[in-house]
Structures are given as structure tokens and as C-alpha cells.
Design a protein around this motif. Structure first.
Motif, PDB file in Angstrom:
ATOM      1  N   GLY A 134     -21.942 -14.270  -8.232  1.00  0.00           N
ATOM      2  CA  GLY A 134     -21.055 -13.692  -9.225  1.00  0.00           C
ATOM      3  C   GLY A 134     -19.626 -13.697  -8.724  1.00  0.00           C
ATOM      4  O   GLY A 134     -19.339 -14.117  -7.598  1.00  0.00           O
ATOM      5  N   MET A 135     -18.723 -13.240  -9.571  1.00  0.00           N
ATOM      6  CA  MET A 135     -17.324 -13.056  -9.191  1.00  0.00           C
ATOM      7  C   MET A 135     -17.061 -11.561  -9.101  1.00  0.00           C
ATOM      8  O   MET A 135     -17.413 -10.805 -10.003  1.00  0.00           O
ATOM      9  CB  MET A 135     -16.389 -13.698 -10.218  1.00  0.00           C
ATOM     10  N   SER A 136     -16.438 -11.123  -8.024  1.00  0.00           N
ATOM     11  CA  SER A 136     -16.176  -9.706  -7.829  1.00  0.00           C
ATOM     12  C   SER A 136     -14.922  -9.280  -8.581  1.00  0.00           C
ATOM     13  O   SER A 136     -13.858  -9.890  -8.435  1.00  0.00           O
ATOM     14  CB  SER A 136     -16.003  -9.404  -6.340  1.00  0.00           C
ATOM     15  N   SER A 137     -15.068  -8.241  -9.402  1.00  0.00           N
ATOM     16  CA  SER A 137     -13.951  -7.668 -10.135  1.00  0.00           C
ATOM     17  C   SER A 137     -13.220  -8.751 -10.926  1.00  0.00           C
ATOM     18  O   SER A 137     -13.845  -9.577 -11.584  1.00  0.00           O
ATOM     19  CB  SER A 137     -13.017  -6.947  -9.150  1.00  0.00           C
ATOM     20  N   MET A 138     -11.875  -8.788 -10.847  1.00  0.00           N
ATOM     21  CA  MET A 138     -11.087  -9.799 -11.548  1.00  0.00           C
ATOM     22  C   MET A 138     -10.981 -11.099 -10.767  1.00  0.00           C
ATOM     23  O   MET A 138     -10.301 -12.025 -11.185  1.00  0.00           O
ATOM     24  CB  MET A 138      -9.677  -9.256 -11.807  1.00  0.00           C
ATOM     25  N   ILE A 196      -4.002 -14.319  -8.870  1.00  0.00           N
ATOM     26  CA  ILE A 196      -4.076 -12.929  -8.451  1.00  0.00           C
ATOM     27  C   ILE A 196      -3.677 -12.094  -9.661  1.00  0.00           C
ATOM     28  O   ILE A 196      -2.526 -12.125 -10.106  1.00  0.00           O
ATOM     29  CB  ILE A 196      -3.141 -12.645  -7.262  1.00  0.00           C
ATOM     30  N   VAL A 197      -4.640 -11.376 -10.217  1.00  0.00           N
ATOM     31  CA  VAL A 197      -4.402 -10.626 -11.453  1.00  0.00           C
ATOM     32  C   VAL A 197      -4.156  -9.169 -11.091  1.00  0.00           C
ATOM     33  O   VAL A 197      -5.066  -8.459 -10.661  1.00  0.00           O
ATOM     34  CB  VAL A 197      -5.600 -10.758 -12.415  1.00  0.00           C
ATOM     35  N   SER A 198      -2.924  -8.716 -11.263  1.00  0.00           N
ATOM     36  CA  SER A 198      -2.571  -7.336 -10.933  1.00  0.00           C
ATOM     37  C   SER A 198      -1.356  -6.926 -11.758  1.00  0.00           C
ATOM     38  O   SER A 198      -0.736  -7.751 -12.441  1.00  0.00           O
ATOM     39  CB  SER A 198      -2.259  -7.198  -9.436  1.00  0.00           C
ATOM     40  N   GLY A 199      -1.027  -5.641 -11.697  1.00  0.00           N
ATOM     41  CA  GLY A 199       0.172  -5.144 -12.354  1.00  0.00           C
ATOM     42  C   GLY A 199       0.179  -5.408 -13.851  1.00  0.00           C
ATOM     43  O   GLY A 199      -0.809  -5.203 -14.554  1.00  0.00           O
ATOM     44  N   GLU A 200       1.314  -5.891 -14.348  1.00  0.00           N
ATOM     45  CA  GLU A 200       1.472  -6.127 -15.779  1.00  0.00           C
ATOM     46  C   GLU A 200       0.552  -7.234 -16.283  1.00  0.00           C
ATOM     47  O   GLU A 200       0.114  -7.210 -17.435  1.00  0.00           O
ATOM     48  CB  GLU A 200       2.934  -6.466 -16.091  1.00  0.00           C
ATOM     49  N   PHE A 215       0.811  -1.215   0.000  1.00  0.00           N
ATOM     50  CA  PHE A 215       0.000   0.000   0.000  1.00  0.00           C
ATOM     51  C   PHE A 215       0.847   1.269   0.000  1.00  0.00           C
ATOM     52  O   PHE A 215       0.342   2.361  -0.257  1.00  0.00           O
ATOM     53  CB  PHE A 215      -0.912   0.046   1.230  1.00  0.00           C
ATOM     54  N   ARG A 216       2.121   1.155   0.314  1.00  0.00           N
ATOM     55  CA  ARG A 216       2.913   2.339   0.646  1.00  0.00           C
ATOM     56  C   ARG A 216       3.102   3.305  -0.522  1.00  0.00           C
ATOM     57  O   ARG A 216       3.055   4.523  -0.338  1.00  0.00           O
ATOM     58  CB  ARG A 216       4.274   1.913   1.224  1.00  0.00           C
ATOM     59  N   ALA A 217       3.332   2.790  -1.717  1.00  0.00           N
ATOM     60  CA  ALA A 217       3.556   3.689  -2.855  1.00  0.00           C
ATOM     61  C   ALA A 217       2.327   4.555  -3.116  1.00  0.00           C
ATOM     62  O   ALA A 217       2.440   5.778  -3.322  1.00  0.00           O
ATOM     63  CB  ALA A 217       3.922   2.883  -4.097  1.00  0.00           C
ATOM     64  N   ASP A 218       1.140   3.943  -3.096  1.00  0.00           N
ATOM     65  CA  ASP A 218      -0.090   4.707  -3.328  1.00  0.00           C
ATOM     66  C   ASP A 218      -0.362   5.677  -2.181  1.00  0.00           C
ATOM     67  O   ASP A 218      -0.832   6.795  -2.408  1.00  0.00           O
ATOM     68  CB  ASP A 218      -1.270   3.749  -3.494  1.00  0.00           C
ATOM     69  N   LEU A 219      -0.065   5.247  -0.948  1.00  0.00           N
ATOM     70  CA  LEU A 219      -0.270   6.135   0.196  1.00  0.00           C
ATOM     71  C   LEU A 219       0.693   7.315   0.159  1.00  0.00           C
ATOM     72  O   LEU A 219       0.315   8.444   0.506  1.00  0.00           O
ATOM     73  CB  LEU A 219      -0.097   5.359   1.503  1.00  0.00           C
ATOM     74  N   ASP A 220       1.933   7.073  -0.258  1.00  0.00           N
ATOM     75  CA  ASP A 220       2.904   8.168  -0.358  1.00  0.00           C
ATOM     76  C   ASP A 220       2.387   9.267  -1.282  1.00  0.00           C
ATOM     77  O   ASP A 220       2.471  10.463  -0.965  1.00  0.00           O
ATOM     78  CB  ASP A 220       4.245   7.640  -0.889  1.00  0.00           C
ATOM     79  N   SER A 277      -5.218  -8.069  -0.919  1.00  0.00           N
ATOM     80  CA  SER A 277      -5.259  -7.243  -2.126  1.00  0.00           C
ATOM     81  C   SER A 277      -5.492  -8.084  -3.369  1.00  0.00           C
ATOM     82  O   SER A 277      -5.116  -9.259  -3.424  1.00  0.00           O
ATOM     83  CB  SER A 277      -3.938  -6.479  -2.280  1.00  0.00           C
ATOM     84  N   HIS A 278      -6.099  -7.460  -4.374  1.00  0.00           N
ATOM     85  CA  HIS A 278      -6.289  -8.056  -5.699  1.00  0.00           C
ATOM     86  C   HIS A 278      -7.052  -9.379  -5.647  1.00  0.00           C
ATOM     87  O   HIS A 278      -6.765 -10.307  -6.395  1.00  0.00           O
ATOM     88  CB  HIS A 278      -4.939  -8.250  -6.398  1.00  0.00           C
ATOM     89  N   THR A 279      -8.035  -9.445  -4.746  1.00  0.00           N
ATOM     90  CA  THR A 279      -8.896 -10.629  -4.702  1.00  0.00           C
ATOM     91  C   THR A 279     -10.338 -10.284  -5.062  1.00  0.00           C
ATOM     92  O   THR A 279     -11.161 -11.179  -5.218  1.00  0.00           O
ATOM     93  CB  THR A 279      -8.874 -11.273  -3.301  1.00  0.00           C
ATOM     94  N   GLY A 280     -10.661  -8.984  -5.165  1.00  0.00           N
ATOM     95  CA  GLY A 280     -12.005  -8.583  -5.542  1.00  0.00           C
ATOM     96  C   GLY A 280     -12.752  -7.799  -4.486  1.00  0.00           C
ATOM     97  O   GLY A 280     -13.945  -7.538  -4.639  1.00  0.00           O
ATOM     98  N   LEU A 281     -12.070  -7.382  -3.403  1.00  0.00           N
ATOM     99  CA  LEU A 281     -12.756  -6.695  -2.304  1.00  0.00           C
ATOM    100  C   LEU A 281     -12.444  -5.200  -2.223  1.00  0.00           C
ATOM    101  O   LEU A 281     -12.876  -4.523  -1.294  1.00  0.00           O
ATOM    102  CB  LEU A 281     -12.408  -7.373  -0.975  1.00  0.00           C
TER     103      LEU A 281
END
Length: 323
Positions: A276-280, A193-197, A61-66, A91-95
Motif C-alpha cells: 500500500g501507500m502510506s498516508s498521502m 510532497i503533499v503538505s500545507g496549502e 519542526f520548530r513552529a509545532d514544537l514552540d 517529513s510529508h512522505t508518509g512516515l
């Protein structure tokens, strides 16, 4: 003088994104709702002479919080204190944990320092809401949010929310309370876990959506999910979520999470559950009447499919709370 604050933010289910094809006069947009549990818990302590992030805050979380706290400090140079994330869903689970965490930290600093700033300014400082506004609007209001996305289409490929540095907030079209007689069952099948690239590559391959896919998604949300919530019609909610899972980006997201897709197929066999499935993903949710005994068959199903039955919760019809 600064004072201590403890803030709790609800988690978010995202039903689906809408226009990632330039079919309508708006880009992106989506629908989703908020849950009482799991939640994000944040503590603000006025013990520091500067503004800083507590040691217990997870590193991801730190980069976004900075970035967010730097924007707040630019606006309010005298703001002080330490903000720390004590509890948060994975993180990155749909919540929607990152949006809750960033906005929760900003709001706790504002409250602790008695700063005068409106909610929309905090939303912009968070740099969240690049695609859908469900998370940024629902943090403050809870319930179900349907938003109409952005007026400008992206210059280039259609990308995930975090890829955009937004100036204008996504337009909130509807905020509705979720029926209090409904309860939510959360399940975690084994999945990616679908995130980033990886997430960026998925969006580049899955979009642009065809005209028919976008219009089917619009129909499922506006002539399905919205009237289902207004009328407290669980069967219509069930049918509409099923329709949504078979079109547009949500269909492609489920193709990328085969274990979640299989779990949803089996949940549909149980009957009388809107799922349903939440987000990704890979998080799967199922909604039942509060009087239903759905927990037991869902737990058994999760054991059979090597998934985790997280538990049962209720909808959050209000946003963050402070103690």
C-alpha cells in the motif's frame, strides 16, 4: 534535578482514513501501524536554565514544537533543559515524522524533569490527531492502531489533520500486535510532497466522500485488515489493502501519486506481498513473510521504475524507548 534523556520513537505507516463524508456517527478515524526503522531520535540535555529547542532541530519542526513546549511550560513553569531532534525520517512522505517528533520532545522533557503528567495530556499538548489517532496513540504503544476519530464533524470542509485545533482525543478502538513473522519493505518512488496549502486543496477537492466509499473503507479495515492481523493471515492482509486502495480517500490519494500507484500495480504482479501507500505518500510499503526472498525482486523493480528501495524493517510492537 533534571537529567539527560535520549528517546527513540518508531515511525508510522498509515493505511487510510475512514469517514470524510458525514456518513457515520463519527468523523475521520483510521488505521495504521508502527515500524522499528527509520526512527526519530531525540536528546534532552539539562544544561539550560530555561526550556529551549536545540540548534540541530530541523526548521520545519520548530513552529509545532514552540506551541507544544509552550503548553508544557504553562503547565510546569519550572521545567528546564534543551531538547533537540538528532535524527528523523523525511517529513510529508508518509512516515508520521512530525507526530513522533513533537510527542518525543514533550515526553523527553517530562522524563528529564521528572514531571508528573499522563500520556493523554501530552497527546493534547501535541495538537496532533486532528483526523486520525493512529500517530498519537501508537507513539506510546506501537503495534497496529485502529481509531474511531471524533464525535463532532467539521464545521465547513473536510481538511487534513493539522487544520484542526482539537480538544477531545480521537477514540482508540483497537490496538493489536503486528505478526512478528512479517517484515516490511519500504520504497520511495518519485512523487509529490503533499503538505500545507497543497494538501488542504486536495482534501477540499476530494471530499466529502460518498456513502458507498465510506462503507467500503470501513469494510476493508474492520472485516479485512483487523482479522488479517489477528489471524496472521498475510493473504487476507494483501487483499484488504488492495480493497482499501480502490475506494474512499485512499483511491484519491493514489490518483494524486501516479508513480506510487504504478509501483503498487507492479508489486501486485510479484505476488504474495501485501502492499500500500502510506498516508498521502509517496512512500510505498510491501509486507512479506520473514522467510520470503522478496527484497531482490523489489530492488530490481525499483531500479526499473527509478524508485529508491529504502530497505527492510520489522514492525514495532511497542512505542517509544528511552536510554
Amino acid at each position: 534535578m533534571a537529567c539527560a534523556v535520549t528517546l527513540k520513537a518508531p515511525s508510522r505507516l498509515h493505511f487510510g482514513l475512514v469517514d470524510l463524508g458525514g456518513v457515520t456517527r463519527r468523523a475521520f478515524g483510521g488505521a495504521g501501524c508502527f515500524l522499528q526503522h527509520p526512527s526519530t531520535l531525540i536528546r534532552f540535555s539539562p544544561l539550560q536554565t530555561n526550556l529551549c529547542i536545540g540548534e540541530g532541530t530541523p526548521d520545519h519542526f520548530r513552529a509545532d514544537l514552540d506551541v507544544a513546549l509552550a503548553a508544557l511550560q504553562t503547565r510546569f513553569p519550572d521545567a528546564i533543559g534543551e531538547v533537540e531532534i538528532l535524527e528523523t525520517p523525511d517529513s510529508h512522505t508518509g512516515l508520521g515524522s512530525k507526530t513522533s517528533a513533537v510527542l518525543g520532545c514533550l515526553k523527553s522533557v517530562v522524563l528529564g524533569n521528572a514531571l508528573c503528567v499522563d500520556d493523554d495530556e501530552l497527546k493534547r499538548m501535541s495538537r496532533r490527531g486532528g483526523a486520525s489517532g493512529v500517530g498519537v496513540h501508537g507513539f506510546f504503544e506501537g503495534g497496529m492502531i485502529v481509531d474511531c476519530g471524533h464525535s463532532e464533524r467539521p464545521h465547513g470542509p473536510w481538511l487534513p489533520s493539522g487544520a484542526y485545533d482539537i480538544e477531545a482525543l480521537p477514540v482508540k478502538a483497537v490496538r493489536l500486535p503486528m505478526p512478528p513473522s512479517w517484515k516490511v519493505h519500504l520504497m520511495a518512488p518519485r512523487g509529490s510532497i503533499v503538505s500545507g496549502e497543497t494538501e488542504r486543496a486536495f482534501f477540499e477537492e476530494a471530499t466529502p466522500l460518498a456513502r458507498e466509499e465510506v462503507l467500503q473503507t470501513l469494510a476493508a479495515i474492520w472485516h479485512g485488515i483487523v482479522p488479517a492481523v489477528l489471524g496472521r493471515d498475510l493473504e487476507l492482509f494483501r487483499e484488504s489493502l488492495r480493497d482499501l486502495s480502490r475506494c474512499g480517500l485512499k483511491e484519491k490519494e493514489l490518483q494524486a501519486q501516479p508513480n506510487s500507484r504504478h509501483l503498487l500495480t507492479r508489486i501486485d504482479d510479484i505476488g504474495k506481498l501485501a502492499a500500500g501507500m502510506s498516508s498521502m505518500g509517496p512512500l510505498v510499503y510491501a509486507v512479506s513473510e520473514s522467510s520470503s526472498s522478496a527484497a531482490e525482486p523489489l530492488e530490481e523493480l525499483c531500479k526499473e521504475l527509478d524508485a529508491i528501495y529504502i530497505g527492510t524493517t520489522t514492525f514495532a510492537n511497542s512505542g517509544y524507548t528511552v536510554t
